[in-house]
Design a protein around this motif. Structure first.
Motif, PDB file in Angstrom:
ATOM      1  N   LEU A   1      35.264 -43.388 -22.616  1.00 48.66           N
ATOM      2  CA  LEU A   1      35.660 -42.003 -22.347  1.00 48.66           C
ATOM      3  C   LEU A   1      37.075 -41.972 -21.797  1.00 48.66           C
ATOM      4  CD1 LEU A   1      34.996 -38.921 -21.823  1.00 48.66           C
ATOM      5  CD2 LEU A   1      34.154 -39.655 -19.601  1.00 48.66           C
ATOM      6  N   LEU A   2      37.913 -41.130 -22.395  1.00 47.90           N
ATOM      7  CA  LEU A   2      39.262 -40.905 -21.897  1.00 47.90           C
ATOM      8  C   LEU A   2      39.289 -39.541 -21.232  1.00 47.90           C
ATOM      9  CD1 LEU A   2      42.266 -41.593 -21.638  1.00 47.90           C
ATOM     10  CD2 LEU A   2      42.597 -40.644 -23.936  1.00 47.90           C
ATOM     11  N   ILE A   3      39.680 -39.515 -19.950  1.00 48.28           N
ATOM     12  CA  ILE A   3      39.791 -38.269 -19.189  1.00 48.28           C
ATOM     13  C   ILE A   3      41.273 -37.936 -19.074  1.00 48.28           C
ATOM     14  CG2 ILE A   3      39.343 -37.124 -16.988  1.00 48.28           C
ATOM     15  CD1 ILE A   3      37.018 -39.166 -16.602  1.00 48.28           C
ATOM     16  N   ILE A   4      41.656 -36.799 -19.647  1.00 51.37           N
ATOM     17  CA  ILE A   4      43.050 -36.359 -19.602  1.00 51.37           C
ATOM     18  C   ILE A   4      43.093 -35.133 -18.700  1.00 51.37           C
ATOM     19  CG2 ILE A   4      45.046 -35.643 -20.956  1.00 51.37           C
ATOM     20  CD1 ILE A   4      43.588 -36.931 -23.404  1.00 51.37           C
ATOM     21  N   GLU A   5      43.520 -35.339 -17.471  1.00 45.68           N
ATOM     22  CA  GLU A   5      43.473 -34.298 -16.429  1.00 45.68           C
ATOM     23  C   GLU A   5      44.641 -34.503 -15.485  1.00 45.68           C
ATOM     24  OE1 GLU A   5      42.942 -31.426 -14.143  1.00 45.68           O
ATOM     25  OE2 GLU A   5      41.152 -31.596 -15.387  1.00 45.68           O
ATOM     26  N   ASP A   6      45.431 -33.443 -15.241  1.00 39.83           N
ATOM     27  CA  ASP A   6      46.589 -33.577 -14.358  1.00 39.83           C
ATOM     28  C   ASP A   6      46.223 -33.538 -12.881  1.00 39.83           C
ATOM     29  OD1 ASP A   6      45.948 -30.873 -14.529  1.00 39.83           O
ATOM     30  OD2 ASP A   6      48.015 -30.215 -14.256  1.00 39.83           O
ATOM     31  N   ASP A   7      45.064 -33.005 -12.546  1.00 37.97           N
ATOM     32  CA  ASP A   7      44.584 -32.997 -11.162  1.00 37.97           C
ATOM     33  C   ASP A   7      43.990 -34.378 -10.865  1.00 37.97           C
ATOM     34  OD1 ASP A   7      43.232 -32.741  -8.743  1.00 37.97           O
ATOM     35  OD2 ASP A   7      42.412 -30.763  -9.226  1.00 37.97           O
TER      36      ASP A   7
ATOM     37  N   GLN B   1      50.634 -35.954 -21.190  1.00 33.72           N
ATOM     38  CA  GLN B   1      50.482 -36.121 -22.636  1.00 33.72           C
ATOM     39  C   GLN B   1      50.862 -37.519 -23.129  1.00 33.72           C
ATOM     40  OE1 GLN B   1      52.480 -32.995 -24.776  1.00 33.72           O
ATOM     41  NE2 GLN B   1      50.924 -31.485 -24.251  1.00 33.72           N
ATOM     42  N   SER B   2      51.982 -38.037 -22.679  1.00 36.80           N
ATOM     43  CA  SER B   2      52.415 -39.351 -23.176  1.00 36.80           C
ATOM     44  C   SER B   2      51.454 -40.459 -22.745  1.00 36.80           C
ATOM     45  CB  SER B   2      53.840 -39.664 -22.727  1.00 36.80           C
ATOM     46  OG  SER B   2      53.934 -39.646 -21.329  1.00 36.80           O
ATOM     47  N   ASP B   3      51.012 -40.423 -21.483  1.00 36.03           N
ATOM     48  CA  ASP B   3      50.036 -41.417 -21.008  1.00 36.03           C
ATOM     49  C   ASP B   3      48.717 -41.277 -21.762  1.00 36.03           C
ATOM     50  OD1 ASP B   3      51.905 -42.310 -19.210  1.00 36.03           O
ATOM     51  OD2 ASP B   3      50.960 -41.388 -17.448  1.00 36.03           O
ATOM     52  N   ALA B   4      48.353 -40.043 -22.089  1.00 41.90           N
ATOM     53  CA  ALA B   4      47.097 -39.797 -22.804  1.00 41.90           C
ATOM     54  C   ALA B   4      47.122 -40.434 -24.192  1.00 41.90           C
ATOM     55  CB  ALA B   4      46.845 -38.295 -22.920  1.00 41.90           C
TER      56      ALA B   4
ATOM     57  N   ALA C   1      44.833 -43.490 -25.407  1.00 43.36           N
ATOM     58  CA  ALA C   1      43.956 -43.295 -26.573  1.00 43.36           C
ATOM     59  C   ALA C   1      44.144 -44.426 -27.585  1.00 43.36           C
ATOM     60  CB  ALA C   1      44.240 -41.946 -27.212  1.00 43.36           C
ATOM     61  N   ARG C   2      45.390 -44.830 -27.808  1.00 42.89           N
ATOM     62  CA  ARG C   2      45.654 -45.936 -28.735  1.00 42.89           C
ATOM     63  C   ARG C   2      45.087 -47.253 -28.208  1.00 42.89           C
ATOM     64  NH1 ARG C   2      50.731 -43.295 -29.193  1.00 42.89           N
ATOM     65  NH2 ARG C   2      50.873 -42.258 -31.203  1.00 42.89           N
ATOM     66  N   LYS C   3      45.174 -47.446 -26.892  1.00 43.46           N
ATOM     67  CA  LYS C   3      44.713 -48.692 -26.284  1.00 43.46           C
ATOM     68  C   LYS C   3      43.186 -48.748 -26.203  1.00 43.46           C
ATOM     69  CE  LYS C   3      44.549 -49.709 -21.810  1.00 43.46           C
ATOM     70  NZ  LYS C   3      44.966 -49.693 -20.425  1.00 43.46           N
ATOM     71  N   LEU C   4      42.579 -47.671 -25.705  1.00 42.05           N
ATOM     72  CA  LEU C   4      41.141 -47.666 -25.439  1.00 42.05           C
ATOM     73  C   LEU C   4      40.301 -47.359 -26.679  1.00 42.05           C
ATOM     74  CD1 LEU C   4      38.952 -47.782 -23.159  1.00 42.05           C
ATOM     75  CD2 LEU C   4      39.258 -45.316 -22.920  1.00 42.05           C
ATOM     76  N   LEU C   5      40.816 -46.525 -27.589  1.00 35.40           N
ATOM     77  CA  LEU C   5      40.054 -46.026 -28.733  1.00 35.40           C
ATOM     78  C   LEU C   5      38.704 -45.455 -28.287  1.00 35.40           C
ATOM     79  CD1 LEU C   5      40.847 -48.843 -31.321  1.00 35.40           C
ATOM     80  CD2 LEU C   5      41.931 -46.596 -31.118  1.00 35.40           C
ATOM     81  N   PRO C   6      38.749 -44.395 -27.471  1.00 33.15           N
ATOM     82  CA  PRO C   6      37.511 -43.853 -26.885  1.00 33.15           C
ATOM     83  C   PRO C   6      36.633 -43.128 -27.909  1.00 33.15           C
ATOM     84  CG  PRO C   6      39.346 -42.416 -26.400  1.00 33.15           C
ATOM     85  CD  PRO C   6      39.919 -43.616 -27.087  1.00 33.15           C
ATOM     86  N   ASN C   7      35.338 -43.088 -27.585  1.00 30.64           N
ATOM     87  CA  ASN C   7      34.387 -42.307 -28.386  1.00 30.64           C
ATOM     88  C   ASN C   7      34.391 -40.850 -27.945  1.00 30.64           C
ATOM     89  OD1 ASN C   7      33.090 -45.045 -27.390  1.00 30.64           O
ATOM     90  ND2 ASN C   7      32.616 -44.790 -29.557  1.00 30.64           N
TER      91      ASN C   7
ATOM     92  N   LEU D   1      47.627 -31.458 -27.746  1.00 30.28           N
ATOM     93  CA  LEU D   1      47.177 -32.846 -27.880  1.00 30.28           C
ATOM     94  C   LEU D   1      46.024 -33.013 -28.850  1.00 30.28           C
ATOM     95  CD1 LEU D   1      47.187 -34.467 -24.327  1.00 30.28           C
ATOM     96  CD2 LEU D   1      48.356 -35.253 -26.361  1.00 30.28           C
ATOM     97  N   ILE D   2      45.353 -31.920 -29.193  1.00 33.52           N
ATOM     98  CA  ILE D   2      44.153 -32.057 -30.032  1.00 33.52           C
ATOM     99  C   ILE D   2      44.489 -32.665 -31.389  1.00 33.52           C
ATOM    100  CG2 ILE D   2      42.277 -30.820 -31.178  1.00 33.52           C
ATOM    101  CD1 ILE D   2      42.234 -28.902 -28.802  1.00 33.52           C
ATOM    102  N   ASN D   3      45.516 -32.159 -32.073  1.00 34.07           N
ATOM    103  CA  ASN D   3      45.868 -32.694 -33.400  1.00 34.07           C
ATOM    104  C   ASN D   3      46.237 -34.173 -33.362  1.00 34.07           C
ATOM    105  OD1 ASN D   3      45.282 -30.583 -35.139  1.00 34.07           O
ATOM    106  ND2 ASN D   3      47.252 -29.598 -34.785  1.00 34.07           N
TER     107      ASN D   3
END
Length: 181
Positions: free
Chosen positions: A3-9, A33-36, A40-46, A62-64
């Motif tokens: 799981l990748l959590i993309i959250e600024d808080d 966005q850049s870290d996300a 995503a490329r590193k982890l390849l989350p489900n 970021l969705i696309n």
């Protein structure tokens, strides 16, 4: 289950990561966005939990890239400022689910464990909510402001001019949470 959590808080992201790790997820956190995209490329989350507002950026953008990188990933968009317009836009861009903050853990787990077919039921529930619920004038105003703001790519000044509203008044309205109905 990655799981990748993309959250600024940062506090919310860490809390989500701790709680979801206890539920069997391997969690990675990104705050912009850049870290996300790198994570995503590193982890390849489900699974991906994506905040709609990432500092000054919009999570919808970021969705696309996430969808092209991870076609099978289950993307859940989290937002503190829900509107029908943004829900429809998120689904159109490829999100599988759309949840408003604060979200309880049971609802979040249900959204994360949903099969890809769940995106159909979510879009149906959004459209049925439009048909079934009679909106208050305050909620209708909020929805209209969100649509005009979205059509102007988030430009508050242009939106205020189109709505015949002072820019500062529009900013105050945007800072408030949306009315439920």
């Amino acid at each position: 289950m990655k799981l990748l959590i993309i959250e600024d808080d940062i506090n919310l992201a860490n809390t989500l990561a701790r709680r979801l790790t206890k539920q069997g997820f391997t969690c990675e956190v990104a705050h912009n966005q850049s870290d996300a995209l790198l994570a995503a490329r590193k982890l390849l989350p489900n699974f991906i939990l994506l905040d709609m507002k990432l500092g000054d950026d919009n999570g919808l953008a970021l969705i696309n890239p996430l969808r092209s990188l991870l076609a099978q990933a289950h993307i859940v968009l989290l937002t503190g400022f829900a509107s029908i317009a943004t829900a429809v836009e998120a689904m159109r861009l490829g999100a599988n689910d759309y949840l408003t903050k604060p979200v309880d853990m049971a609802t979040l787990l249900k959204a994360l464990n949903a099969e890809p077919v769940a995106s159909v039921s979510v879009s149906v529930s959004v459209s049925s909510a439009i048909d079934d619920a009679v909106m208050s004038p305050e909620r209708l105003e909020w929805e209209h402001i969100q649509q005009v703001l979205h059509s102007n790519n988030g430009n508050v000044s242009v939106t205020a001019r189109q709505l015949n509203m002072h820019r500062r008044t529009l900013q105050r309205k945007l800072q408030k949470k949306p009315v439920q109905q």
